[in-house]
Design an enzyme around this catalytic site. Structure first.
Site, mmCIF file in Angstrom:
data_model
loop_
_atom_site.group_PDB
_atom_site.id
_atom_site.type_symbol
_atom_site.label_atom_id
_atom_site.label_comp_id
_atom_site.label_asym_id
_atom_site.label_seq_id
_atom_site.Cartn_x
_atom_site.Cartn_y
_atom_site.Cartn_z
ATOM 1 N N ASP A 173 -38.825 -30.773 -10.086
ATOM 2 C CA ASP A 173 -37.589 -30.511 -9.359
ATOM 3 C C ASP A 173 -36.350 -31.076 -10.053
ATOM 4 O O ASP A 173 -35.370 -30.370 -10.260
ATOM 5 C CB ASP A 173 -37.711 -31.089 -7.945
ATOM 6 C CG ASP A 173 -36.484 -30.863 -7.099
ATOM 7 O OD1 ASP A 173 -36.465 -29.903 -6.312
ATOM 8 O OD2 ASP A 173 -35.520 -31.644 -7.218
ATOM 9 N N VAL B 38 -35.084 -28.073 -4.805
ATOM 10 C CA VAL B 38 -35.473 -26.877 -5.558
ATOM 11 C C VAL B 38 -36.939 -26.529 -5.263
ATOM 12 O O VAL B 38 -37.300 -25.359 -5.142
ATOM 13 C CB VAL B 38 -35.239 -27.069 -7.069
ATOM 14 C CG1 VAL B 38 -35.605 -25.796 -7.830
ATOM 15 C CG2 VAL B 38 -33.784 -27.433 -7.342
ATOM 16 N N ASP B 39 -37.782 -27.543 -5.139
ATOM 17 C CA ASP B 39 -39.165 -27.310 -4.730
ATOM 18 C C ASP B 39 -39.203 -26.622 -3.366
ATOM 19 O O ASP B 39 -39.954 -25.668 -3.153
ATOM 20 C CB ASP B 39 -39.941 -28.624 -4.646
ATOM 21 C CG ASP B 39 -40.506 -29.067 -5.974
ATOM 22 O OD1 ASP B 39 -40.898 -28.204 -6.766
ATOM 23 O OD2 ASP B 39 -40.550 -30.282 -6.225
ATOM 24 N N TYR B 40 -38.419 -27.134 -2.434
ATOM 25 C CA TYR B 40 -38.424 -26.567 -1.087
ATOM 26 C C TYR B 40 -37.979 -25.112 -1.119
ATOM 27 O O TYR B 40 -38.623 -24.234 -0.517
ATOM 28 C CB TYR B 40 -37.521 -27.384 -0.167
ATOM 29 C CG TYR B 40 -37.587 -26.935 1.276
ATOM 30 C CD1 TYR B 40 -38.567 -27.430 2.124
ATOM 31 C CD2 TYR B 40 -36.695 -25.998 1.775
ATOM 32 C CE1 TYR B 40 -38.653 -27.013 3.451
ATOM 33 C CE2 TYR B 40 -36.768 -25.570 3.088
ATOM 34 C CZ TYR B 40 -37.745 -26.086 3.923
ATOM 35 O OH TYR B 40 -37.822 -25.655 5.215
ATOM 36 N N GLY C 239 -40.605 -22.909 -2.609
ATOM 37 C CA GLY C 239 -41.670 -22.664 -1.652
ATOM 38 C C GLY C 239 -41.305 -21.566 -0.674
ATOM 39 O O GLY C 239 -42.122 -20.691 -0.357
#
Length: 409
Positions: free
Chosen positions: A148, A180-182, A185
């Site tokens: 991230d 950014v990960d969220y 996803g």
């Protein structure tokens, strides 16, 4: 009430850490059956990302930490060593009856194990196979690992986040959570749902989905990146200043701080009245929002002096009465104690073997006909291995014991 939207959908989840697991968790919340494949012994990398961990009833060390718990509810954990031929065969057998397979290995890694898209497609032509990576399946950066913070930096997010130039501490700044990960996803979930609809409602085929953090963060910059595409100039860092309506930002009061966003000219006039300075609403420098953007430093400085005169609670109450968007700057304790948050049920309780009333964050989606009511605790490592392999693949106790002894499960 009707069944959950994804009831009957089966997902094989080979993702680890955050973006992929968050996406698979979303599908599980919506009713899909999610089988999470983990490494025997160590499990998902997130399990080793540090404290705090749940307290084991016997006081033993365990691998159920907050990083893992946030992204793995409503799943079953099956441990399989995919580096072994027998482990690879187990995954392929499970994939035969699944609608979706998800993975976030580096590009090309799963091809070595016969678990890449083409290999899985050969045993299940209708599979929706979602690959989540840092940089995507193509391009010069495709082989790289991506986390991230690296993508926040490379994608431009950090360049427009942080204190304004000239202020103490100025310079690029990372957003606190792994945002950014969220977002990746969520994009993965959207892609999977669209592919399922294409396959099942439009008579389409299974397909390979390529979702990556780099594409996601660039797309997420939205109007900020569009400014650059229009005039070739990167917007400056604005600290807490707003991105459109002005004045907007954090203002210090006599006993704390609040966040204010004045979204239009009518709100501006009402805010000036609340602050006891109605003359500002007819000041030619600040008549229209574009004027206030041009003269941003001036109006923000004037507002800063006015807000210092009274406490936060007074301003919030008066601004709310005037219909001006504002809010306190809450820490997490204040967030989860907020009466609106409590009414919305954002903190849920699940039964976990280590904590019978474990708090988690509820899924943010609300449905009138298919509400999400069941939340199962994130599974312990390998908790469902024997049950799943027995029920899905017909393995008996002798075979399961032998696989366990060989380190395959």
């Amino acid at each position: 009430m009707s069944a959950l939207p994804l009831s009957g959908i089966k997902v094989l989840d080979l993702t680890r850490v955050l973006a992929g697991p968050l996406s698979a968790q979303m599908l599980g919340d919506l009713g899909a059956e999610v089988i999470k494949i983990e490494r025997p012994g160590s499990g998902d990398d997130a399990r080793a990302f540090g404290p705090p961990y749940l307290v084991d009833p016997e006081g033993r060390e365990n691998n159920n930490n907050s990083f893992y718990l946030c992204a793995n509810r409503n799943k079953e954990s099956v441990t399989v060593n995919i580096a072994t031929p027998d482990g690879q065969a187990i995954v392929r057998e499970l994939a035969k009856s699944c609608d979706v397979m998800m993975e976030n290995y580096k590009v090309g890694d799963l091809k070595r194990y016969g678990l890449d898209y083409e290999a899985i497609k050969a045993v299940n032509p209708g599979i929706i196979y979602c690959s989540v990576t840092g940089f995507g399946q193509t391009g010069p950066y495709a082989p790289r690992a991506g986390y991230d913070a690296i993508l926040q930096a490379m994608g431009g997010l950090m360049s427009v986040t942080g204190h304004m130039d000239g202020e103490p501490g100025a310079g690029p700044m990372k957003v606190g959570p792994s945002i950014v990960d969220y977002m990746t996803g969520m994009n993965s979930s959207i892609a999977i749902l669209a592919a399922l609809y294409h396959r099942d409602a439009n008579g389409g085929k299974g397909q390979h989905l390529d979702v990556c953090l780099f594409d996601t963060v660039i797309a997420s910059l939205s109007h900020w990146a569009q400014i650059y595409l229009v005039n070739g100039k990167t917007p400056p860092r604005r600290g807490t200043w707003g991105n459109g309506g002005m004045p907007a930002g954090v203002f210090r009061c006599s006993d704390g701080e609040l966040m204010l966003v004045v979204g239009n000219d009518a709100q501006y006039a009402r805010t000036c009245a609340v602050l006891g300075a109605p003359e500002l609403a007819i000041d030619p420098r600040f008549l229209k929002n574009n004027d206030r953007v041009v003269h941003g430093k001036e109006i923000m400085a004037i507002y800063a002096g006015l807000f210092l005169k009274k406490p936060v609670a007074y301003w919030l109450d008066e601004l709310d009465k005037a219909g001006v968007p504002c809010g306190p700057i809450n820490d997490f304790a204040q967030v989860f104690a907020d009466p609106h948050v409590r009414e919305r049920g954002m903190e849920i309780k699940v039964d976990h073997p280590f904590e019978h009333s474990l708090s988690l964050i509820r899924n943010p989606l609300t449905f009138s006909e298919t509400p999400i009511k069941e939340y199962r605790a994130p599974p312990r490592l390998g908790e469902n291995t024997r049950e799943v392999l027995a029920s899905k693949l017909g393995y008996d106790d002798a075979k399961l014991d032998a696989l366990k002894q060989q380190g395959i499960i």
